[in-house]
Design a protein around this motif. Sequence first.
Motif, PDB file in Angstrom:
ATOM      1  N   MET A  38      69.721  65.599 -49.084  1.00  0.00           N
ATOM      2  CA  MET A  38      69.196  66.039 -47.781  1.00  0.00           C
ATOM      3  C   MET A  38      68.566  64.849 -47.071  1.00  0.00           C
ATOM      4  N   ASP A  39      68.991  64.553 -45.829  1.00  0.00           N
ATOM      5  CA  ASP A  39      68.528  63.380 -45.105  1.00  0.00           C
ATOM      6  C   ASP A  39      67.023  63.395 -44.894  1.00  0.00           C
ATOM      7  N   LEU A  40      66.451  64.596 -44.724  1.00  0.00           N
ATOM      8  CA  LEU A  40      65.021  64.688 -44.443  1.00  0.00           C
ATOM      9  C   LEU A  40      64.196  64.132 -45.599  1.00  0.00           C
ATOM     10  N   LEU A  41      64.678  64.327 -46.816  1.00  0.00           N
ATOM     11  CA  LEU A  41      63.939  63.857 -47.987  1.00  0.00           C
ATOM     12  C   LEU A  41      64.093  62.362 -48.208  1.00  0.00           C
ATOM     13  N   ILE A  42      65.005  61.710 -47.476  1.00  0.00           N
ATOM     14  CA  ILE A  42      65.128  60.259 -47.556  1.00  0.00           C
ATOM     15  C   ILE A  42      63.976  59.593 -46.820  1.00  0.00           C
ATOM     16  N   ASN A  43      63.459  60.292 -45.817  1.00  0.00           N
ATOM     17  CA  ASN A  43      62.328  59.777 -45.046  1.00  0.00           C
ATOM     18  C   ASN A  43      61.103  59.712 -45.941  1.00  0.00           C
ATOM     19  N   LYS A  44      60.557  58.524 -46.095  1.00  0.00           N
ATOM     20  CA  LYS A  44      59.426  58.334 -46.999  1.00  0.00           C
ATOM     21  C   LYS A  44      58.214  59.137 -46.555  1.00  0.00           C
ATOM     22  N   ASP A  45      57.925  59.128 -45.266  1.00  0.00           N
ATOM     23  CA  ASP A  45      56.775  59.872 -44.759  1.00  0.00           C
ATOM     24  C   ASP A  45      56.977  61.372 -44.948  1.00  0.00           C
ATOM     25  N   ALA A  46      58.180  61.860 -44.649  1.00  0.00           N
ATOM     26  CA  ALA A  46      58.448  63.288 -44.811  1.00  0.00           C
ATOM     27  C   ALA A  46      58.375  63.684 -46.283  1.00  0.00           C
ATOM     28  N   LYS A  47      58.881  62.820 -47.159  1.00  0.00           N
ATOM     29  CA  LYS A  47      58.836  63.114 -48.595  1.00  0.00           C
ATOM     30  C   LYS A  47      57.378  63.220 -49.063  1.00  0.00           C
ATOM     31  N   ARG A  48      56.548  62.274 -48.618  1.00  0.00           N
ATOM     32  CA  ARG A  48      55.140  62.316 -48.993  1.00  0.00           C
ATOM     33  C   ARG A  48      54.466  63.569 -48.454  1.00  0.00           C
ATOM     34  N   PHE A  49      54.831  63.932 -47.213  1.00  0.00           N
ATOM     35  CA  PHE A  49      54.245  65.123 -46.590  1.00  0.00           C
ATOM     36  C   PHE A  49      54.599  66.380 -47.388  1.00  0.00           C
ATOM     37  N   PHE A  50      55.888  66.534 -47.754  1.00  0.00           N
ATOM     38  CA  PHE A  50      56.304  67.727 -48.498  1.00  0.00           C
ATOM     39  C   PHE A  50      55.693  67.751 -49.903  1.00  0.00           C
ATOM     40  N   MET A  51      55.544  66.604 -50.526  1.00  0.00           N
ATOM     41  CA  MET A  51      54.922  66.563 -51.844  1.00  0.00           C
ATOM     42  C   MET A  51      53.463  66.994 -51.767  1.00  0.00           C
ATOM     43  N   GLN A  52      52.752  66.508 -50.750  1.00  0.00           N
ATOM     44  CA  GLN A  52      51.362  66.923 -50.583  1.00  0.00           C
ATOM     45  C   GLN A  52      51.270  68.413 -50.289  1.00  0.00           C
ATOM     46  N   TRP A  53      52.187  68.883 -49.453  1.00  0.00           N
ATOM     47  CA  TRP A  53      52.214  70.314 -49.104  1.00  0.00           C
ATOM     48  C   TRP A  53      52.464  71.157 -50.363  1.00  0.00           C
ATOM     49  N   MET A  54      53.424  70.737 -51.176  1.00  0.00           N
ATOM     50  CA  MET A  54      53.747  71.489 -52.389  1.00  0.00           C
ATOM     51  C   MET A  54      52.594  71.434 -53.397  1.00  0.00           C
ATOM     52  N   LEU A  55      51.906  70.306 -53.489  1.00  0.00           N
ATOM     53  CA  LEU A  55      50.757  70.202 -54.385  1.00  0.00           C
ATOM     54  C   LEU A  55      49.648  71.154 -53.972  1.00  0.00           C
ATOM     55  N   VAL A  56      49.419  71.246 -52.659  1.00  0.00           N
ATOM     56  CA  VAL A  56      48.394  72.178 -52.170  1.00  0.00           C
ATOM     57  C   VAL A  56      48.798  73.619 -52.482  1.00  0.00           C
ATOM     58  N   LEU A  57      50.083  73.942 -52.250  1.00  0.00           N
ATOM     59  CA  LEU A  57      50.548  75.303 -52.541  1.00  0.00           C
ATOM     60  C   LEU A  57      50.467  75.604 -54.037  1.00  0.00           C
ATOM     61  N   LEU A  58      50.836  74.606 -54.874  1.00  0.00           N
ATOM     62  CA  LEU A  58      50.766  74.794 -56.319  1.00  0.00           C
ATOM     63  C   LEU A  58      49.313  74.997 -56.765  1.00  0.00           C
ATOM     64  N   ALA A  59      48.423  74.192 -56.192  1.00  0.00           N
ATOM     65  CA  ALA A  59      47.003  74.344 -56.516  1.00  0.00           C
ATOM     66  C   ALA A  59      46.505  75.716 -56.088  1.00  0.00           C
ATOM     67  N   GLY A  60      46.992  76.166 -54.913  1.00  0.00           N
ATOM     68  CA  GLY A  60      46.607  77.495 -54.441  1.00  0.00           C
ATOM     69  C   GLY A  60      47.116  78.604 -55.346  1.00  0.00           C
ATOM     70  N   ALA A  61      48.383  78.437 -55.847  1.00  0.00           N
ATOM     71  CA  ALA A  61      48.946  79.454 -56.747  1.00  0.00           C
ATOM     72  C   ALA A  61      48.171  79.503 -58.057  1.00  0.00           C
ATOM     73  N   ILE A  62      47.818  78.307 -58.595  1.00  0.00           N
ATOM     74  CA  ILE A  62      47.041  78.262 -59.849  1.00  0.00           C
ATOM     75  C   ILE A  62      45.664  78.888 -59.639  1.00  0.00           C
ATOM     76  N   LEU A  63      45.043  78.542 -58.503  1.00  0.00           N
ATOM     77  CA  LEU A  63      43.725  79.097 -58.211  1.00  0.00           C
ATOM     78  C   LEU A  63      43.789  80.614 -58.044  1.00  0.00           C
ATOM     79  N   THR A  64      44.877  81.079 -57.433  1.00  0.00           N
ATOM     80  CA  THR A  64      45.036  82.531 -57.272  1.00  0.00           C
ATOM     81  C   THR A  64      45.141  83.227 -58.621  1.00  0.00           C
ATOM     82  N   GLN A  65      45.895  82.621 -59.551  1.00  0.00           N
ATOM     83  CA  GLN A  65      46.017  83.203 -60.893  1.00  0.00           C
ATOM     84  C   GLN A  65      44.673  83.213 -61.616  1.00  0.00           C
ATOM     85  N   ILE A  66      43.929  82.154 -61.432  1.00  0.00           N
ATOM     86  CA  ILE A  66      42.596  82.099 -62.036  1.00  0.00           C
ATOM     87  C   ILE A  66      41.706  83.201 -61.483  1.00  0.00           C
ATOM     88  N   LEU A  67      41.800  83.417 -60.150  1.00  0.00           N
ATOM     89  CA  LEU A  67      40.988  84.458 -59.519  1.00  0.00           C
ATOM     90  C   LEU A  67      41.410  85.851 -60.003  1.00  0.00           C
TER      91      LEU A  67
END
Length: 415
Positions: free
Chosen positions: A1-30
């Motif tokens: 996917m061309d969008l993931l070749i973009n370094k800035d976009a890749k970093r953005f999606f990784m940060q976004w996914m980390l936040v969502l993953l942290a949110g999912a883990i926190l939700t399970q803890i709650l």
Amino acid sequence: MDLLINKDAKRFFMQWMLVLLAGAILTQILVYMNTVQLKHEMLKHDYELAGYLNNNYPHLAAELPLVFTADKTKNELEAGKALLETSGYKDSLQMRFIPVVNSVYQTNVIMNFIVSTGMSIFLFIVAFTFLKKHYKKIDRYQKEVYEIMNGSISTRLDDNEEGSLSKLAASINTVTASLHTHIEKEKHNRLFLKETLTNVSHQLKTPLSALAIYNEIMRGEHLDNEVIESFLKKSEGELERMQTLITNLLKLAKLDAGIIELHKSECVLNDLIKQATASFETRLIYEQKNFEMRTDGVVSYWCDKEWLLEAVSNLIKNAVEHTTARNCIEVHLEETPLMVKIAVYDDGEGIHPDDLNHVFKPFYRSRFSQDKQGTGIGLTLAKTIIEMHGGFISVESAIGKGTRFTIHLPKLTKL
């Protein structure tokens, strides 16, 4: 996917996914914490209920543990439901009247609000940081492109990073480098053209001057020969026409080549029109043509006087050449808040409708006026000069009624 070749976009999606993953883990803890709390509240409620029964019905003490630990049948469920509903303890009962449920609900509401708000803030920060950096780079590109166009910086965008924007910067650098090369080549071509035109001008003027001198010498011989006199007169006319043609061609070539810079200053257009007319006074008298200038007052304009004089003179000359004896030529000078207009009227033969769209083309000669003298570039030269001043020329004409050329000069800028 061309969008993931973009370094800035890749970093953005990784940060976004980390936040969502942290949110999912926190939700399970709650969820786990809420379940533990619910168990604690249920046990507390059962302890309170067992204590109440033990204090009020001590004879049932031996059977009380079975009340809470033994499996219940459906009949027992229905019997208990019927018993408690008589006291208002049923499904329609509001949660605030059931302390255990109400406590768990309030805790869940608070915890879910905190978690969702925190995740939203983190996601907003991630998106805001990405977009801020993204658009900051775009704004820098835009600023540098304008500076490149104005010639204030080099022909390159400074960007050595990875990503789509960096690829765009590389493409812009390629285009600007190519344009820079073409501009430099064009400058050399214009310089070469200027030098060539100057040399050609001198080369042509010398033989023309010699021919003019030869004509004068031959006229001084007092030859009583009407044929020779006629030839000499025609020769002088053709030499003058060639001189005018060469001069106008050089002017037009210089204007088209872009090697002419306008030197603008405040100019009184009333005086400029009078100066343009003065060169035709003798011819107007000789050809019995009337001239009139109409103005509403003194009009000043910021322009290159010499070149604007050339344009106005060509329009007046055109009117003189296409009128006959007792025709009238008028020049109207008008000033409005936005425009200065110089209109050259004549009541001569007019222009055929088929020619109206071609009168400003160089060397265009109408099939309806082949008997008229002229170089065919006067109107072209006038149009080019006016456009260099930021204006334009319009033309209106009717066969047998005359023609009006109008110069429109803007007043909004002073360049």
